[in-house]
Design an enzyme around this catalytic site. Structure first.
Site, PDB file in Angstrom:
ATOM      1  N   ARG A 121     -11.570 -13.654 -16.179  1.00  0.00           N
ATOM      2  CA  ARG A 121     -10.528 -12.617 -16.204  1.00  0.00           C
ATOM      3  C   ARG A 121     -10.971 -11.290 -15.588  1.00  0.00           C
ATOM      4  O   ARG A 121     -10.368 -10.252 -15.837  1.00  0.00           O
ATOM      5  CB  ARG A 121     -10.010 -12.391 -17.639  1.00  0.00           C
ATOM      6  CG  ARG A 121      -9.346 -13.608 -18.253  1.00  0.00           C
ATOM      7  CD  ARG A 121      -8.669 -13.266 -19.573  1.00  0.00           C
ATOM      8  NE  ARG A 121      -7.994 -14.422 -20.117  1.00  0.00           N
ATOM      9  CZ  ARG A 121      -8.529 -15.282 -20.970  1.00  0.00           C
ATOM     10  NH1 ARG A 121      -9.789 -15.090 -21.376  1.00  0.00           N
ATOM     11  NH2 ARG A 121      -7.855 -16.310 -21.435  1.00  0.00           N
ATOM     12  N   LYS A 143      -6.597  -5.117  -2.381  1.00  0.00           N
ATOM     13  CA  LYS A 143      -5.852  -6.353  -2.200  1.00  0.00           C
ATOM     14  C   LYS A 143      -6.820  -7.527  -2.076  1.00  0.00           C
ATOM     15  O   LYS A 143      -7.694  -7.522  -1.217  1.00  0.00           O
ATOM     16  CB  LYS A 143      -4.975  -6.290  -0.946  1.00  0.00           C
ATOM     17  CG  LYS A 143      -3.699  -5.483  -1.118  1.00  0.00           C
ATOM     18  CD  LYS A 143      -2.818  -5.636   0.108  1.00  0.00           C
ATOM     19  CE  LYS A 143      -1.493  -4.922  -0.064  1.00  0.00           C
ATOM     20  NZ  LYS A 143      -0.616  -5.107   1.113  1.00  0.00           N
ATOM     21  N   GLU A 185      -5.723  -3.239  13.951  1.00  0.00           N
ATOM     22  CA  GLU A 185      -5.488  -2.468  12.732  1.00  0.00           C
ATOM     23  C   GLU A 185      -5.745  -0.975  12.962  1.00  0.00           C
ATOM     24  O   GLU A 185      -5.090  -0.122  12.362  1.00  0.00           O
ATOM     25  CB  GLU A 185      -6.388  -2.981  11.601  1.00  0.00           C
ATOM     26  CG  GLU A 185      -6.025  -4.365  11.086  1.00  0.00           C
ATOM     27  CD  GLU A 185      -4.785  -4.377  10.199  1.00  0.00           C
ATOM     28  OE1 GLU A 185      -4.197  -3.299   9.957  1.00  0.00           O
ATOM     29  OE2 GLU A 185      -4.407  -5.481   9.749  1.00  0.00           O
ATOM     30  N   LYS A 225      -6.059   5.230   4.975  1.00  0.00           N
ATOM     31  CA  LYS A 225      -5.683   4.207   4.013  1.00  0.00           C
ATOM     32  C   LYS A 225      -5.963   4.654   2.589  1.00  0.00           C
ATOM     33  O   LYS A 225      -5.154   4.410   1.680  1.00  0.00           O
ATOM     34  CB  LYS A 225      -6.419   2.893   4.305  1.00  0.00           C
ATOM     35  CG  LYS A 225      -5.971   1.774   3.376  1.00  0.00           C
ATOM     36  CD  LYS A 225      -6.458   0.416   3.795  1.00  0.00           C
ATOM     37  CE  LYS A 225      -5.853  -0.674   2.908  1.00  0.00           C
ATOM     38  NZ  LYS A 225      -6.300  -2.026   3.290  1.00  0.00           N
ATOM     39  N   GLU A 235       1.704  -0.802  -3.830  1.00  0.00           N
ATOM     40  CA  GLU A 235       2.693  -1.056  -2.791  1.00  0.00           C
ATOM     41  C   GLU A 235       4.126  -0.969  -3.306  1.00  0.00           C
ATOM     42  O   GLU A 235       4.984  -1.761  -2.955  1.00  0.00           O
ATOM     43  CB  GLU A 235       2.441  -2.430  -2.142  1.00  0.00           C
ATOM     44  CG  GLU A 235       2.956  -2.528  -0.721  1.00  0.00           C
ATOM     45  CD  GLU A 235       2.463  -3.782  -0.033  1.00  0.00           C
ATOM     46  OE1 GLU A 235       1.617  -3.647   0.869  1.00  0.00           O
ATOM     47  OE2 GLU A 235       2.914  -4.882  -0.402  1.00  0.00           O
ATOM     48  N   ARG A 239       2.867   2.790   0.381  1.00  0.00           N
ATOM     49  CA  ARG A 239       1.870   1.850   0.887  1.00  0.00           C
ATOM     50  C   ARG A 239       2.482   0.781   1.784  1.00  0.00           C
ATOM     51  O   ARG A 239       1.780   0.136   2.568  1.00  0.00           O
ATOM     52  CB  ARG A 239       1.114   1.201  -0.279  1.00  0.00           C
ATOM     53  CG  ARG A 239      -0.081   0.374   0.182  1.00  0.00           C
ATOM     54  CD  ARG A 239      -1.003  -0.012  -0.947  1.00  0.00           C
ATOM     55  NE  ARG A 239      -2.073  -0.879  -0.469  1.00  0.00           N
ATOM     56  CZ  ARG A 239      -3.119  -1.267  -1.191  1.00  0.00           C
ATOM     57  NH1 ARG A 239      -3.244  -0.867  -2.444  1.00  0.00           N
ATOM     58  NH2 ARG A 239      -4.044  -2.060  -0.671  1.00  0.00           N
ATOM     59  N   ASN A 243       2.073  -2.065   6.285  1.00  0.00           N
ATOM     60  CA  ASN A 243       2.538  -3.371   6.755  1.00  0.00           C
ATOM     61  C   ASN A 243       3.087  -3.312   8.182  1.00  0.00           C
ATOM     62  O   ASN A 243       3.594  -4.327   8.692  1.00  0.00           O
ATOM     63  CB  ASN A 243       3.624  -3.915   5.818  1.00  0.00           C
ATOM     64  CG  ASN A 243       3.067  -4.309   4.470  1.00  0.00           C
ATOM     65  OD1 ASN A 243       1.966  -4.834   4.367  1.00  0.00           O
ATOM     66  ND2 ASN A 243       3.825  -4.032   3.419  1.00  0.00           N
ATOM     67  N   HIS A 246       2.870  -6.296  10.485  1.00  0.00           N
ATOM     68  CA  HIS A 246       2.487  -7.460   9.700  1.00  0.00           C
ATOM     69  C   HIS A 246       3.639  -8.418   9.418  1.00  0.00           C
ATOM     70  O   HIS A 246       3.405  -9.610   9.221  1.00  0.00           O
ATOM     71  CB  HIS A 246       1.845  -7.024   8.384  1.00  0.00           C
ATOM     72  CG  HIS A 246       0.466  -6.479   8.543  1.00  0.00           C
ATOM     73  ND1 HIS A 246       0.206  -5.324   9.255  1.00  0.00           N
ATOM     74  CD2 HIS A 246      -0.737  -6.931   8.095  1.00  0.00           C
ATOM     75  CE1 HIS A 246      -1.104  -5.083   9.221  1.00  0.00           C
ATOM     76  NE2 HIS A 246      -1.688  -6.046   8.532  1.00  0.00           N
ATOM     77  N   HIS A 250       2.271 -11.721  10.572  1.00  0.00           N
ATOM     78  CA  HIS A 250       1.889 -12.802   9.674  1.00  0.00           C
ATOM     79  C   HIS A 250       2.596 -14.099  10.029  1.00  0.00           C
ATOM     80  O   HIS A 250       2.018 -15.193   9.903  1.00  0.00           O
ATOM     81  CB  HIS A 250       2.214 -12.426   8.226  1.00  0.00           C
ATOM     82  CG  HIS A 250       1.151 -11.628   7.559  1.00  0.00           C
ATOM     83  ND1 HIS A 250       1.333 -10.985   6.347  1.00  0.00           N
ATOM     84  CD2 HIS A 250      -0.138 -11.350   7.919  1.00  0.00           C
ATOM     85  CE1 HIS A 250       0.224 -10.366   6.003  1.00  0.00           C
ATOM     86  NE2 HIS A 250      -0.683 -10.565   6.941  1.00  0.00           N
ATOM     87  N   HIS A 262      -6.180 -12.458  12.913  1.00  0.00           N
ATOM     88  CA  HIS A 262      -5.270 -11.556  12.211  1.00  0.00           C
ATOM     89  C   HIS A 262      -4.921 -10.320  13.044  1.00  0.00           C
ATOM     90  O   HIS A 262      -3.747  -9.964  13.192  1.00  0.00           O
ATOM     91  CB  HIS A 262      -5.887 -11.117  10.882  1.00  0.00           C
ATOM     92  CG  HIS A 262      -5.073 -10.100  10.153  1.00  0.00           C
ATOM     93  ND1 HIS A 262      -3.865 -10.396   9.567  1.00  0.00           N
ATOM     94  CD2 HIS A 262      -5.276  -8.771   9.948  1.00  0.00           C
ATOM     95  CE1 HIS A 262      -3.359  -9.303   9.012  1.00  0.00           C
ATOM     96  NE2 HIS A 262      -4.201  -8.311   9.228  1.00  0.00           N
TER      97      HIS A 262
END
Length: 359
Positions: A121, A143, A185, A225, A235, A239, A243, A246, A250, A262
């Site tokens: 956990r 993330k 990026e 960032k 997000e 935030r 994206n 993306h 993606h 990517h």
């Protein structure tokens, strides 16, 4: 050494950036962790280069290190590889007082980060990114995720590290394509933020220029960032700007079945999305071309035959950024002027009309 502080409601940590900092790993980790057992996770490309060096530095200051490897590549960012790593940690008697260090690129950071988030956990995590895309983007912000079938990052969590250590010298061992893909990026952040980073990007015309300016590129990108993440950790609003490129990126990355990296997919997605908004009169004329020139200057792709596939819309429709029947699309009105536009999910295909914007 440049230190960027990420100050969040429940956790604060430093991002420490300097050439040669890998040699200071023992001291840096000792500054945030008491002596414990460490799972040092790398892929089969990075491990032969740096894993022994980092393990030795950690053991020299009293840590117990277990070195774990997994096969390099996006296909390893899976539930099966995650489970295999967890089994190895359990066999080595890791407990909640121990920690994970992710030593590698974006795949390693996502996979090992999610491993730390879920093992018992949650145990302590440090990110040590060695690729450009990880150094300027994915290692900061919390993330973590694995893919499911062809859907990227669909199983994951927000899980912040205790420290991020960035050594731009590790980029010297990257192949040209692996270096350049991370630049997608950087251009994304420069377009969103304007100012010093955009001016620096305008001076970058080759992979050699990226290497020469890697430390400064990383500092500017991570600072932007970090500021965004501190204002919106999970997000819920601002935030979403990160994206940019993306949503379509993606989709084409997944459809390429490993043919696109990517950052290459982000480059394609950024140009496709920006051209759509420029054609609709919502972005200033010429911005798309300006972005295209900066990406092409280092050899990044800006279009793909995959944009012709109807499956692009299926991927977008199933994107995790769909919320309450709407999808947030990101574009820039002008350099430094980002906009979030919410579109009903059932109107996305007609709105995007991707086939009309191929270069």
């Amino acid at each position: 050494m440049k230190i960027i502080k990420v100050d969040l409601p429940d956790r604060s940590y430093n991002v420490e950036i300097a050439r040669g900092i890998l040699g200071c790993t023992g001291q840096l980790v000792s500054s945030v962790w008491s002596k414990r057992k460490i799972a040092l996770v790398s892929d089969s490309n990075v491990a032969p280069l740096y894993q022994a060096q980092v393990a030795e530095a950690l053991e020299a200051v009293g840590f117990t290190v277990h070195e774990y490897q997994f096969p390099a590549g996006e296909e390893s960012k899976s539930v099966d590889v995650l489970a295999d790593l967890a089994r190895q940690m359990a066999a080595d008697s890791f407990n909640r007082d121990d920690g994970v260090i992710a030593l590698g690129g974006g795949v390693t950071g996502d996979l090992a980060g999610f491993l730390a988030a879920t093992y018992m956990r949650g145990i302590s995590l440090i990110q040590m990114p060695t690729s450009l895309v990880a150094q300027v983007d994915s290692s900061v912000g919390g993330k973590t995720a694995v893919d499911l079938d062809t859907t990227k990052n669909i199983i994951g969590s927000f899980y912040q590290p205790d420290l991020v250590i960035i050594d731009p010298d590790t980029l010297k061992t990257l192949k040209k394509r692996d270096l350049v893909e991370g630049y997608g990026e950087i251009v994304k952040v420069a377009a969103l933020s304007d100012g010093d980073l955009w001016n620096l990007v305008k001076s970058i015309n080759s992979p050699e220029d990226i290497l020469a300016n890697a430390e400064e590129l990383s500092i500017h990108s991570i600072q932007y960032k970090a500021d965004i993440v501190m204002g919106d950790e999970k997000e819920g609003g601002l935030r979403q700007l990160l994206n940019y490129g993306h949503t379509i990126g993606h989709a084409v990355e997944a459809l390429s079945d490993g043919g696109l990296r990517h950052g290459e997919a982000v480059s394609i997605g950024m140009i496709a999305m920006q051209q759509i908004f420029e054609d609709k009169g919502l972005a200033l004329t010429g911005i798309t071309q300006e972005l295209r020139e900066r990406l092409e200057a280092v050899g990044l792709p800006v279009t793909s035959d995959l944009l012709d596939s109807d499956q692009v819309f299926e991927k977008i429709k199933n994107d995790k950024k769909n919320r309450d029947g709407h999808l947030s699309l990101i574009y820039i009105h002008t350099i430094g002027g980002p906009v979030i536009k919410s579109i009903p999910s059932d109107q996305v295909k007609d709105f995007l009309a991707i086939k009309t914007v191929k270069a």
